[in-house]
Design a protein around this motif. Structure first.
Motif, PDB file in Angstrom:
ATOM      1  N   UNK A 264      66.499  95.401  54.696  1.00 13.68           N
ATOM      2  CA  UNK A 264      65.873  95.268  53.378  1.00 13.68           C
ATOM      3  C   UNK A 264      65.491  96.625  52.783  1.00 13.68           C
ATOM      4  N   UNK A 265      65.017  97.537  53.641  1.00  9.60           N
ATOM      5  CA  UNK A 265      64.616  98.843  53.120  1.00  9.60           C
ATOM      6  C   UNK A 265      65.840  99.627  52.632  1.00  9.60           C
TER       7      UNK A 265
ATOM      8  N   UNK B 168      58.138  97.210  54.892  1.00  9.37           N
ATOM      9  CA  UNK B 168      58.214  98.121  53.749  1.00  9.37           C
ATOM     10  C   UNK B 168      56.833  98.458  53.185  1.00  9.37           C
TER      11      UNK B 168
ATOM     12  N   UNK C 165      60.352 104.396  47.891  1.00 10.45           N
ATOM     13  CA  UNK C 165      61.087 104.509  49.156  1.00 10.45           C
ATOM     14  C   UNK C 165      61.970 105.746  49.204  1.00 10.45           C
ATOM     15  N   UNK C 166      62.678 106.016  48.081  1.00 10.99           N
ATOM     16  CA  UNK C 166      63.560 107.195  48.141  1.00 10.99           C
ATOM     17  C   UNK C 166      62.724 108.483  48.110  1.00 10.99           C
TER      18      UNK C 166
ATOM     19  N   UNK D 104      61.609 100.806  45.035  1.00  7.93           N
ATOM     20  CA  UNK D 104      62.723 101.652  45.487  1.00  7.93           C
ATOM     21  C   UNK D 104      62.478 103.130  45.213  1.00  7.93           C
TER      22      UNK D 104
ATOM     23  N   UNK E 101      68.580 101.636  43.962  1.00 11.91           N
ATOM     24  CA  UNK E 101      68.306 102.637  42.919  1.00 11.91           C
ATOM     25  C   UNK E 101      69.397 103.712  42.908  1.00 11.91           C
TER      26      UNK E 101
ATOM     27  N   UNK F 289      63.359  95.475  44.209  1.00  8.88           N
ATOM     28  CA  UNK F 289      64.399  96.212  43.474  1.00  8.88           C
ATOM     29  C   UNK F 289      64.006  96.288  41.997  1.00  8.88           C
TER      30      UNK F 289
ATOM     31  N   UNK G 201      66.800  98.267  49.295  1.00  6.90           N
ATOM     32  CA  UNK G 201      65.925  98.728  48.226  1.00  6.90           C
ATOM     33  C   UNK G 201      66.298 100.152  47.806  1.00  6.90           C
ATOM     34  N   UNK G 202      66.572 101.009  48.785  1.00  4.81           N
ATOM     35  CA  UNK G 202      66.906 102.405  48.453  1.00  4.81           C
ATOM     36  C   UNK G 202      68.285 102.495  47.790  1.00  4.81           C
TER      37      UNK G 202
END
Lengths: 344, 264
Positions: A154-155, B147, B105-106, B102, A162, A212, A158-159
């Motif tokens: 899932x992580x 997360x 996270x990045x 997101x 984008x 997201x 999500x990354x």
């Protein structure tokens, strides 16, 4: 005044945007401990024994009065069938996926339909259809974006969600994963419809704005959900789409997928959502925890609030919590019936 | 950066490209050229790092961290005023509803990629007097969602806290053991699911039974957790999100007794 309908007729009429005798009351996943015990089922056998599964989930219909019977219990079947590690939880904790693949080429679904959990689900659909022909038999399935998240983590999803909007190469990577998920979705959907499911209920939890960006939802998720949705319609079956979180920023996109109804959670302003969705029915959005510790007054208030705000069916904002009590579930069903008697 | 001389701006752009291509030799060469211009390369580098982390540019963050190492910026300064500053910037945007998960996270991945390069240089400075405040963090038993917890950890780390990350699916007793072992100041628990919320009061009950509840601040969070629920189970707070968790803890430790007073 619409004459009395069976549960199945009621749900299908709502999905078909036709009048109903009372608003349907529906559930997502329904692994309720009290019903597991009442039906004599045992953990973890009820996940891979069709008779136990049906005996348990059918109590939501026969005892509590809900209009659908939902199988299976959790969102782990697809992952388990692909060989990912699944922790089976407890009688009061749903199974969860614990591993993921490192590249799309590792995903092998050749024997997907031979997996014991998939077979159990298909057998349970057949069995419940035979035993409860008046209920809306609903297959609970993992939708494309969430399945993609299960496949790649899932992580990572999500990354990548984008990065893929910024770079073509990353978009290709996303599509490589997504196409695997969609292929698995098609195989499973076809088998569920063949087994006799009246409705396919897709949960796309990981397409939520919590995970997201709405831009990704519109650009990548909507086409994917529409693709599987069109496939399901082609099989002659209606489908529902559930996404967690405050989905108001993406409701327009959800409505454009062709889903026959949208399911939203308690974080959503129902009035705003129904206005945006137009003629696409929305169901929801009673706080699940009320089924565990809510007072009668709280349950009635939330049920009525959702329906007053334009919901076409009453549903919990997420799955039915395992520690839900049958008296609270019955209170919820009655609240929807009472509202219908006054308003329809 | 816009007010810098044209020659400097061009070198910065070339450095960006070299960093994105992970071309270490060119990074070294361009860094030397940048120094020769007489510009304040330290200030430029710290500013660049904060922006790159905020934008989640992992490769470029690594490249500019190499610049920081080459020109000899104190690694702690690079961490706090460059990498962590960028994480705080995106954290604030998230808190204000201007950024999404997101992006956090990045940004987090970018920050850690820079930290990995700094790590060998930071070890030499371990005899520093200031000891960071320790937070024991984890997702409660039965819940494997990572997360949200990881974002809280990242933002706490970016704000100077030392996080002992117990991972997910953590039994209640493990939180207590870790808090004692590390003489922690706070415990941070999260859950995404209504089904596992009941694990949180178990931890608080254990803290009471062990007689150490007043030694710790307890934060609870996750989608189904409300301020009302936090109060009901005896936690100190349920921050709205990861960024406000860090803000709340920073403010709360100001008047909280020190580690030696609480644990010794």
């Amino acid at each position: 005044m619409v004459s009395e309908m069976t549960s199945k007729e009621r749900v299908l009429a709502m999905l078909d945007r036709k009048p109903v005798d009372r608003v349907p009351v529906m559930t997502g996943s329904a692994m309720v401990k009290e019903y597991i015990e009442k039906s004599g089922s045992s953990w973890p056998d009820y996940h891979c024994d069709a008779e136990m599964m049906v005996n348990t989930v059918s109590l939501m219909h026969t005892d509590a009065g809900l209009d659908n019977i939902v199988l299976p219990f959790g969102m782990f079947i697809e992952s388990a069938a692909l060989g990912l590690e699944v922790k089976m939880g407890r009688i009061d904790i749903q199974p969860s996926v614990r591993s993921f693949f490192s590249k799309p080429e590792e995903v092998n679904y050749d024997n997907f339909l031979e997996n014991k959990y998939v077979k159990t689900t298909l057998e349970a659909i057949k069995l419940s259809k035979e035993k409860y022909p008046d209920a809306a038999i609903t297959a609970f399935l993992v939708a494309p974006i969430t399945l993609t998240g299960d496949l790649m983590g899932a992580e990572n999803l999500s990354m990548l969600s984008i990065k893929c909007l910024q770079k073509e190469k990353q978009m290709q990577k996303m599509q490589d994963w997504l196409s695997k998920a969609l292929e698995i979705n098609r195989i499973y959907a076809e088998a569920c419809v063949e087994a006799g499911a009246d409705i396919l209920y897709y949960s796309d939890a990981s397409a939520s704005p919590n995970l997201v960006m709405p831009e990704f939802y519109y650009q990548v998720a909507v086409p994917a959900e529409k693709e599987i949705g069109d496939f399901v319609h082609h099989l002659g079956c209606p489908w529902e789409l559930h996404i967690c979180g405050d989905t108001v920023p993406i409701i327009e996109g959800m409505a454009s997928t062709g889903a026959d109804c949208l399911s939203v959670e308690q974080a959503v302003n129902m009035k705003e959502a129904t206005k945006i969705a137009g003629d696409v029915p929305i169901v929801g959005n009673v706080t699940p925890l009320l089924m565990v510790e809510g007072t009668e007054e709280q349950i009635i208030d939330e049920t009525r609030k959702g329906l007053d705000s334009g919901a076409k069916g009453s549903m919990l904002g997420c799955g039915t919590p395992p520690l839900s009590t049958s008296d609270r579930i019955r209170t919820w069903v009655k609240a929807a019936a009472d509202w219908s008697a006054e308003n329809l | 950066m816009d007010d810098l001389p044209e020659e400097v701006q061009e070198l910065i752009e070339e450095l960006d490209e070299a960093a994105e291509d992970e071309d270490e030799d060119t990074i070294k060469e361009l860094t030397q050229k940048l120094l020769e211009t007489g510009a304040d390369v330290e200030a430029i580098t710290l500013k660049k790092l904060s922006i790159l982390v905020m934008d989640g540019e992992e490769e470029m963050t690594r490249g500019w961290t190499e610049v920081a190492i080459q020109i000899g910026i104190d690694p702690f300064k690079t961490l706090i005023e460059g990498l962590a500053a960028g994480m705080s910037l995106i954290g604030k945007k998230y808190e204000q509803g201007e950024a999404f998960v997101p992006q956090l996270l990045i940004a987090s991945a970018a920050m850690y990629s820079g930290m990995d390069l700094l790590a060998p240089y930071m070890k030499q400075d371990e005899n520093s007097n200031s000891k960071p405040v320790t937070v024991v963090i984890g997702t409660v038993e039965g819940d494997v969602h990572d997360i949200g917890k990881s974002l809280v950890k990242t933002l706490l780390s970016a704000n100077g806290f030392n996080c002992v990350d117990l991972g997910n699916d953590v039994p209640a007793s493990r939180f207590i053991e870790a808090a004692k072992e590390n003489k922690a100041t706070a415990i941070s628990m999260s859950t995404l699911m209504t089904t596992t919320m009941a694990e949180m009061p178990k931890v608080l009950n254990l803290l009471e039974n062990e007689g150490i509840r007043d030694k710790l601040l307890v934060m609870v969070g996750g989608a189904p957790i409300t301020a009302g629920y936090a109060a009901q189970i005896g936690a100190n707070v349920s921050p709205h999100d990861a960024a406000s968790a860090a803000t709340w803890l920073k403010e709360s430790i100001v008047n909280f007794p020190s580690e030696s007073v609480r644990w010794d």
